[in-house]
Design a protein around this motif. Structure first.
Motif, PDB file in Angstrom:
ATOM      1  N   PRO A  37      81.789  92.022  45.857  1.00 21.22           N
ATOM      2  CA  PRO A  37      82.623  90.896  46.296  1.00 21.22           C
ATOM      3  C   PRO A  37      81.846  89.868  47.118  1.00 21.22           C
ATOM      4  CG  PRO A  37      83.424  92.964  47.212  1.00 21.22           C
ATOM      5  CD  PRO A  37      82.375  93.304  46.238  1.00 21.22           C
ATOM      6  N   TYR A  38      80.804  90.312  47.792  1.00 26.30           N
ATOM      7  CA  TYR A  38      80.018  89.326  48.546  1.00 26.30           C
ATOM      8  C   TYR A  38      79.226  88.419  47.618  1.00 26.30           C
ATOM      9  CZ  TYR A  38      81.070  91.588  52.953  1.00 26.30           C
ATOM     10  OH  TYR A  38      81.718  92.095  54.050  1.00 26.30           O
ATOM     11  N   ARG A  63      80.747  85.257  46.620  1.00 25.74           N
ATOM     12  CA  ARG A  63      80.800  84.177  47.593  1.00 25.74           C
ATOM     13  C   ARG A  63      79.460  83.495  47.790  1.00 25.74           C
ATOM     14  NH1 ARG A  63      84.600  87.662  47.773  1.00 25.74           N
ATOM     15  NH2 ARG A  63      86.620  87.174  48.739  1.00 25.74           N
ATOM     16  N   ASP A  84      92.373  79.798  34.909  1.00 20.02           N
ATOM     17  CA  ASP A  84      93.534  80.594  34.511  1.00 20.02           C
ATOM     18  C   ASP A  84      93.092  81.810  33.705  1.00 20.02           C
ATOM     19  OD1 ASP A  84      95.343  79.066  35.776  1.00 20.02           O
ATOM     20  OD2 ASP A  84      95.955  77.907  34.025  1.00 20.02           O
ATOM     21  N   GLU A 136      91.723  84.299  36.029  1.00 17.99           N
ATOM     22  CA  GLU A 136      92.760  84.972  36.792  1.00 17.99           C
ATOM     23  C   GLU A 136      93.439  86.034  35.938  1.00 17.99           C
ATOM     24  OE1 GLU A 136      95.988  82.609  38.120  1.00 17.99           O
ATOM     25  OE2 GLU A 136      96.516  84.007  39.712  1.00 17.99           O
ATOM     26  N   ALA A 156      92.166  87.694  33.574  1.00 15.15           N
ATOM     27  CA  ALA A 156      91.299  88.838  33.311  1.00 15.15           C
ATOM     28  C   ALA A 156      91.008  89.622  34.573  1.00 15.15           C
ATOM     29  CB  ALA A 156      89.990  88.354  32.698  1.00 15.15           C
ATOM     30  N   SER A 157      90.722  88.922  35.663  1.00 14.16           N
ATOM     31  CA  SER A 157      90.197  89.631  36.821  1.00 14.16           C
ATOM     32  C   SER A 157      91.171  89.654  37.987  1.00 14.16           C
ATOM     33  CB  SER A 157      88.905  88.978  37.278  1.00 14.16           C
ATOM     34  OG  SER A 157      89.189  87.749  37.902  1.00 14.16           O
ATOM     35  N   GLY A 158      92.158  88.810  37.974  1.00 17.04           N
ATOM     36  CA  GLY A 158      93.106  88.812  39.079  1.00 17.04           C
ATOM     37  C   GLY A 158      92.858  87.729  40.084  1.00 17.04           C
ATOM     38  N   ALA A 159      91.669  87.125  40.064  1.00 19.96           N
ATOM     39  CA  ALA A 159      91.398  86.049  41.015  1.00 19.96           C
ATOM     40  C   ALA A 159      90.782  84.887  40.268  1.00 19.96           C
ATOM     41  CB  ALA A 159      90.463  86.512  42.114  1.00 19.96           C
ATOM     42  N   MET A 170      87.053  84.099  43.246  1.00 15.09           N
ATOM     43  CA  MET A 170      86.341  85.293  43.706  1.00 15.09           C
ATOM     44  C   MET A 170      86.682  86.448  42.774  1.00 15.09           C
ATOM     45  SD  MET A 170      84.816  84.072  46.190  1.00 15.09           S
ATOM     46  CE  MET A 170      84.874  82.308  46.137  1.00 15.09           C
ATOM     47  N   CYS A 171      86.088  86.407  41.573  1.00 13.89           N
ATOM     48  CA  CYS A 171      86.586  87.280  40.513  1.00 13.89           C
ATOM     49  C   CYS A 171      86.322  88.753  40.767  1.00 13.89           C
ATOM     50  CB  CYS A 171      85.964  86.883  39.193  1.00 13.89           C
ATOM     51  SG  CYS A 171      86.413  85.234  38.721  1.00 13.89           S
ATOM     52  N   ASN A 172      85.096  89.086  41.191  1.00 12.98           N
ATOM     53  CA  ASN A 172      84.774  90.486  41.468  1.00 12.98           C
ATOM     54  C   ASN A 172      85.100  91.340  40.238  1.00 12.98           C
ATOM     55  OD1 ASN A 172      84.230  92.871  42.751  1.00 12.98           O
ATOM     56  ND2 ASN A 172      86.185  92.937  43.831  1.00 12.98           N
TER      57      ASN A 172
END
Lengths: 415, 216, 194, 397
Positions: free
Chosen positions: A108-109, A112, A187, A190, A192-195, A198-200
């Motif tokens: 996750p870092y 960013r 979109d 989002e 696919a990854s939920g965000a 900050m896709c992670n």
């Protein structure tokens, strides 16, 4: 009267630049050991340049420095006689934090770092860890990664062109069009990854979760509509006389200097150097796709703009092929584990062709759950080092668009 | 000729100007507080704790194993394990979190806590209107605020929830079967115990396997 | 005397005095602009439209900006040096003023005061001014035009900066030190597509 | 009835004034005109700000402000309240008096310029014999205020912005004035109402006799509009306040109501210069077709003004900004020669009126257009410095 140096706006203590002009003074701009003293880039005895010089600190809260970046500029009228990039305002200790975190916890870092292209950042890091631990990435995951990385490239390049035009003063119109299209891709991210940013999303040996139902059709629709938008975009910009006048012949970067300074990505290719890690390393499954690498010839701002536009068209080709060929199957290596990963002792350097250039991650493992050393090779930072060389002798207005054409994200520059 | 490119550009903006009155292809704006886009199924924001049944605290799936606390990259989860054990949803004694706090001013919505949780106890929420005027207390969510029923989770992520529910149901069936078998075995053993040579009853393994939820 | 005239005259004179006595050069210049504007207003009040507007256009619009630019570009650091109010130059200045005043007064004394004329001034339209300029005064006009053109060319020549060879070499070296890029290679590399 | 509507404001003023004693009537008439102009243009300023944001929004595929009042129409009121209640920050090092005076000095000449324009039949506040000269004379005073603002703020960006602004305004005043010369030549007067009158009437009883429908008029109009864009510091010539380069230029250190005054003066300047363009080239308050003459003259004037302002907004939403040296090159190497050529063409047009053979009118048109088009083509090429506009890009496999 502010022609003199009395009202120096820069309050920080900065090491004065040495006399050799290129490639210096871009590391550690702020020296904490030195006692606070007033600092000026102006030459002491103003003998070489006639007339009074004006020192301006552009940034860190200047509207066009793309974040908290500062250029200390010495101006003769509007001509730049000296320029010093100063950064570090957004330093977040990323590398040190990663040495205290598990391998998984760093993903996750990496989102960013360059917050416009979290997917490719994930890939660079995942690639390095896979090298270190020897996980195999399943077919489907490889395809998903390519799709995500190329979508990221579209997002990044389209935004960059928008920002560049904003720096040129186009009232945000191209930027708004760019954002309109970017939204569609976000979109997809989002879904696919939920965000959105900050896709992670990527994991060691694959991706975190499979694509939701119908995602591929959505993606195909986006990819199909994108060229039409690009045509419109180019009709708005590429032939525009003002853009041509502003960009052609401005901020010329020589081939040799570019190579010597370690410039990568579209910046390098705009100078005419054929170097694309997707072609050189063939990481992932890039050898399966048929795409070309656009090369500029003059290395000026216009070439950097055009190379990015052309690269988007090539990315669309890759995307089309990948969306057609993507197989069913596993999305993550069965052997791979993300939690409690303890790679064997060793080191690895993984690199990918990020939208901004060569994004590299260097990891040393001592066999524990945390990396012993973690280092990012940020393309933004390294591409920024030759800013002074491109700007000298030009005007402030040029410096602003040259900075815009370098394509930096301060999150990656300062880490 | 000078000006052709400019005129072409002007034509493009005119096209967009007119096009923005003609429908959603160009005018993509959504008037947020009145209109809302349906959130994507995978969308995530901040974590919450899932509980089964009606009692939020009794039904918490969390067993305070503290894996999420350890794995959380920004270290925003604070767990105190209970001293005593509490009967788990299938009656198995488990630890439970005496306190479970998440500082959502620190949380970066990375979902790693969800990934590492072996009990499917922590999941991602989609609520994003969380702004408050208090930076500290109001953004430190406690166990009571974090606990949300399984029905809520089913609503948020139907696919994932269905998968988990079927798995839990299977496990519950298995556990019930096992319990039945155990009971039978016990009865048998008791019967045997009446006989001259008693045999030790098979003891359950010490590893807590996730077992089926009580009810849904 | 009319109230407007008094206001204008006082403002003009006051700003003229201020333009001479203020320390800050930019303030002086701004006060001088006010003086110019006051003079223009006086002309307008006398119904000399064209002269008044030309005064405004030339002096307020152009000369003032020129002065301001000159101040900005040539201002030296020691401009703030303390100036004594009574110095030799003050004395000389007063002497000059006294001389001029005496000669003016003498001239006025020796003139016969004209009888007040009828107020109907000849209506001088812009068209008539143009006609006069193009017929009776065409030679002076041309001479002035020539003079101004010459001055402009001179200014351009002075202001034109010689392309500094040192600069371009510098940039060239920065841009490609190891291989010594041929400066002409840029031109040959252009792929033109007409 | 149409005549009454046309003279609505004129008779309203006369009616109002007639209540006063004879001695006070001229003064009252002047005051009424002043307040009418200020009121009308303050309203117009408010409408323009909201419309500009709306149109820019639509150009950029956004909705624009739509939260305050119905369709966001009360946005200017909200902005005004915000501006009024904001803290007025004066930098410590600033020259306080000059800093304070700068917006005032800007708004006076702009308001004076607005008084010159004929808004309709018999609707000119000040009918000067040398109206257009007055217009440019007061217009040149705005440079001074920009300098005052930039210098007094003691901010480097402000100073750079002021220098840019002055250089730009001086350079573009030249083509601005020269492009009006052709109109003056044809009309033979400096008075704006008379110039409008010269454009009344219709060719073949249907086509308007506006200056813009002649080759020199069209060229003059385009040159005038370009120069006017630069004079009013609007995109793509908004270098003095280029926010991506020098923050806000000479406005950097202004806040609150002083900023609002600057803002308003800028828009008023825009209205004034657009109004002048309407007067000089677009036939002023004349109706485009004879059968549309029932619409009041002032409505025609404001409709044309609105169209021009829409054009300004459209350009602002499309074009990026020029660089300072390019701006200067454009003024001195393109606009100035073109406007000089335009004067020559006007003279050609004027003297070729003597030919009366069949088709002379059409031939004159084509000839004059050609004399303008050829230098345009070559000057345009010279501006590009022989740079190929299109580049070819190689691809590596």
């Amino acid at each position: 009267m502010s022609f003199s140096n009395s009202g120096n706006t820069g309050g920080e203590t900065v090491i004065p630049s040495s006399d050799s002009p290129s490639l210096n003074g871009v590391t550690a701009a702020i020296d904490f050991d030195e006692p606070q003293k007033s600092y000026s880039l102006l030459p002491k005895q103003n003998s070489e340049v006639p007339g009074e010089l004006l020192e301006v600190a552009m940034g860190p809260h200047h509207p066009s420095t793309h974040g908290v970046f500062r250029m200390d500029v010495v101006l003769d009228g509007e001509r730049i006689v000296k320029l010093k990039p100063v950064f570090g305002y957004l330093h977040r200790n990323h590398e040190k934090i990663a040495e205290g975190t598990s391998y998984l916890g760093s993903i996750p870092y990496t989102d960013r770092l360059d917050y416009l292209c979290s997917m490719s950042n994930n890939w660079g890091y995942a690639l390095t860890v896979e090298k270190l631990s020897g996980f195999q990435v399943p077919e489907r995951a490889e395809y998903i990664r390519v799709i995500m990385a190329e979508l990221t490239r579209l997002v990044n390049h389209i935004c960059l062109v928008g920002f560049l035009m904003q720096d040129m003063g186009a009232m945000g119109t191209p930027l708004m069009y760019a954002f309109r299209e970017r939204e569609k891709i976000l979109d997809l991210f989002e879904a696919a990854s939920g965000a959105r940013m900050m896709c992670n999303y990527l994991r060691f040996g694959g991706v975190r979760c499979d694509l939701p139902k119908g995602w591929l059709d959505e993606a195909r629709k986006v990819v199909e509509n994108f060229p039409r938008f690009l045509d419109e975009f180019e009709a708005l910009l590429s032939g525009n006389e003002i853009l041509i006048a502003r960009a052609q012949g401005v901020g010329v970067l020589g081939k040799e200097l570019a190579v010597n300074a370690g410039i990568t990505g579209p910046m390098l290719r705009a100078c005419g150097v054929n170097y694309d890690i997707r072609k050189v390393d063939k990481y992932g499954i890039y050898d399966r796709f048929d795409f070309r690498v656009p090369l500029g010839e003059h290395g000026d701002v216009f070439d950097r703009y055009m190379v990015r536009v052309l690269e988007m068209r090539e990315s669309l080709k890759i995307l089309k092929a990948a969306l057609r060929d993507i197989p069913e199957g596993l999305i993550v290596d069965a052997k791979a584990k993300s939690r409690g990963l303890r790679p064997k002792v060793g080191e690895a350097y993984g690199r990918i062709e990020g939208p901004k250039g060569e994004l590299g991650f260097y990891l040393i493992s001592d066999g524990s759950a945390n990396p012993y050393r973690y280092r990012v090779r940020p393309p933004s930072l390294i591409n920024l080092t030759i800013l002074e060389d491109m700007c000298l002798g030009l005007t402030i207005a040029d410096a602003v668009i040259i900075l815009g054409s370098v394509d930096i994200v301060l999150g990656e520059v300062d880490r | 000729m000078l000006g052709t490119g400019l005129i072409k550009g002007m034509a493009q903006t005119a096209k967009n100007f007119v096009g923005s009155y003609q429908g959603p292809e160009r005018l993509v704006t959504v008037q947020y507080p009145e209109e809302r886009l349906a959130p994507k199924e995978n969308a995530r924001n901040f974590p919450f704790l899932v509980f089964d049944g009606d009692d939020a605290q009794k039904g918490l799936r969390c067993v305070a194993c503290q894996i999420c606390e350890k794995e959380c990259p920004p270290k925003c989860i604070y767990i105190n394990k209970s001293k005593d054990k509490k009967p788990d949803y299938i009656g198995k004694p488990q630890f439970y979190p005496a306190t479970f706090d998440i500082d959502i001013s620190v949380c970066m919505s990375c979902q790693i806590c969800v990934e590492v949780c072996p009990f499917d106890a922590i999941k991602m929420d989609k609520v994003f209107e969380l702004s408050t005027t208090d930076r500290f207390e109001a953004l430190l969510l406690h166990k009571t605020e974090l606990a949300k029923p399984n029905e809520y989770f089913q609503e948020l992520h139907p696919t994932e929830a269905a998968e988990i529910d079927t798995r839990f149901a299977e496990e519950k069936l298995k556990a019930e079967a096992k319990a039945k078998a155990d009971a039978e075995a016990k009865a048998k053993a008791a019967a045997i115990a009446a006989a001259p040579k008693p045999e030790p009853a098979p003891v359950d393994g010490s590893i807590p396997t996730p077992v089926a939820p009580k009810t849904i | 005397m009319d109230l407007a005239f008094i206001i204008i005259a006082v403002l003009t004179l006051a700003s003229a005095v201020a333009a001479m006595s203020l320390r800050n050069l930019v303030h002086c210049a701004l006060c001088m602009v006010m003086t110019f504007a006051g003079i223009a207003l006086t002309f307008l009040q006398l119904n000399a439209e064209f002269v008044g507007l030309a005064q405004l256009l030339v002096y307020v619009g152009a000369v003032a900006i020129l002065i301001v630019f000159a101040i900005l570009l040539t201002r030296s650091e020691d401009a703030k040096k303390e100036v004594r109010f009574v110095s030799s130059s003050t004395v000389v200045g007063f002497g000059v003023v006294a001389l001029v005043a005496v000669s003016l007064l003498a001239a006025i004394q020796h003139t016969q005061i004209l009888p007040p004329q009828s107020v109907v001034a000849p209506h001088v339209s812009v068209k008539r001014i143009g006609e006069q300029l193009m017929t009776n005064y065409v030679l002076p006009l041309e001479v002035i035009g020539l003079l101004l053109t010459a001055a402009m060319i001179g200014a351009v020549v002075i202001a034109m900066r010689e392309p500094d060879p040192a600069d371009s070499v510098d940039v060239q070296q920065r841009n490609g030190s190891p291989l010594k890029l041929d400066p002409d290679s840029k031109k040959t590399a252009v792929v033109a597509n007409e | 009835m149409t005549g009454q509507l046309d003279q609505l404001f004129v008779s309203l003023k006369q009616w109002l004034v007639s209540f006063l004693p004879q001695a006070a009537q001229p003064m009252a008439g002047i005051l009424l005109s002043i307040s009418a102009i200020i009121g009308a243009f303050a309203t117009m300023f408010a409408i323009t700000t909201i419309m500009e944001r709306k149109i820019l929004g639509r150009i950029q595929n956004r909705l624009g402000p739509n939260r305050v009042g119905p369709f966001g129409l009360l946005q200017p009121a909200a902005d005004g309240i915000k501006m009024l209640t904001k803290e007025d920050i004066v930098p410590f090092a600033a020259d306080k008096l000059v800093h304070f005076l700068a917006p005032v000095v800007l708004i006076i000449p702009v308001a004076l310029a607005l008084a010159m324009i004929p808004y309709g039949r018999n609707m000119t506040a000040v009918d000067l014999d040398a109206g257009i000269l007055f217009f440019f004379a007061v217009g040149s005073a705005t440079e001074l205020s920009v300098f005052m603002a930039g210098w007094s703020s003691q901010n480097k960006y402000s100073l750079v912005g002021a220098m840019r602004a002055i250089a730009q305004m001086i350079s573009y005043e030249m083509p601005l004035v020269l492009s009006t010369v052709s109109v003056l030549m044809m009309a033979g007067t400096l008075s704006l109402p008379l110039i409008v009158q010269a454009q009344s009437g219709y060719i073949y009883e249907i086509l308007p006799r506006w200056n813009v429908f002649t080759p020199w008029g069209l060229a003059g109009f385009v040159l005038f509009m370009i120069a006017a864009t630069a004079e009013s510091n609007r995109a793509p010539f908004d270098l003095p306040e280029a926010e991506s380069e020098i923050i806000a230029g000479y406005l950097t250190e202004y806040s609150g109501f002083k900023y609002a005054l600057f803002f308003m003066a800028e828009y008023w300047g825009l209205f004034a210069v657009s109004g002048l363009a309407v007067t000089l080239f677009l036939g002023g308050w004349n109706a485009p077709f004879p059968f549309l003459q029932w619409v009041p003259s002032w409505a025609w004037f404001f409709a044309k003004l609105g169209t021009i302002i829409f054009g300004f907004i459209w350009v602002r939403g499309t074009l990026p900004r020029l660089r300072l040296d390019q701006l200067m090159n454009f003024a001195w190497k393109f606009l100035l020669p073109m406007s000089l050529i335009n004067i020559v063409v006007t003279a050609m047009w004027h003297f070729s009126r003597v030919f009366q053979f069949v088709g002379a009118r059409e031939m004159r048109w084509v000839l004059c257009a050609l004399v303008l088009a050829i230098p345009y083509f070559f000057l345009g090429r010279a501006l590009g410095e022989g740079r190929p506009a299109k580049r070819n890009y190689k691809f590596a496999e």
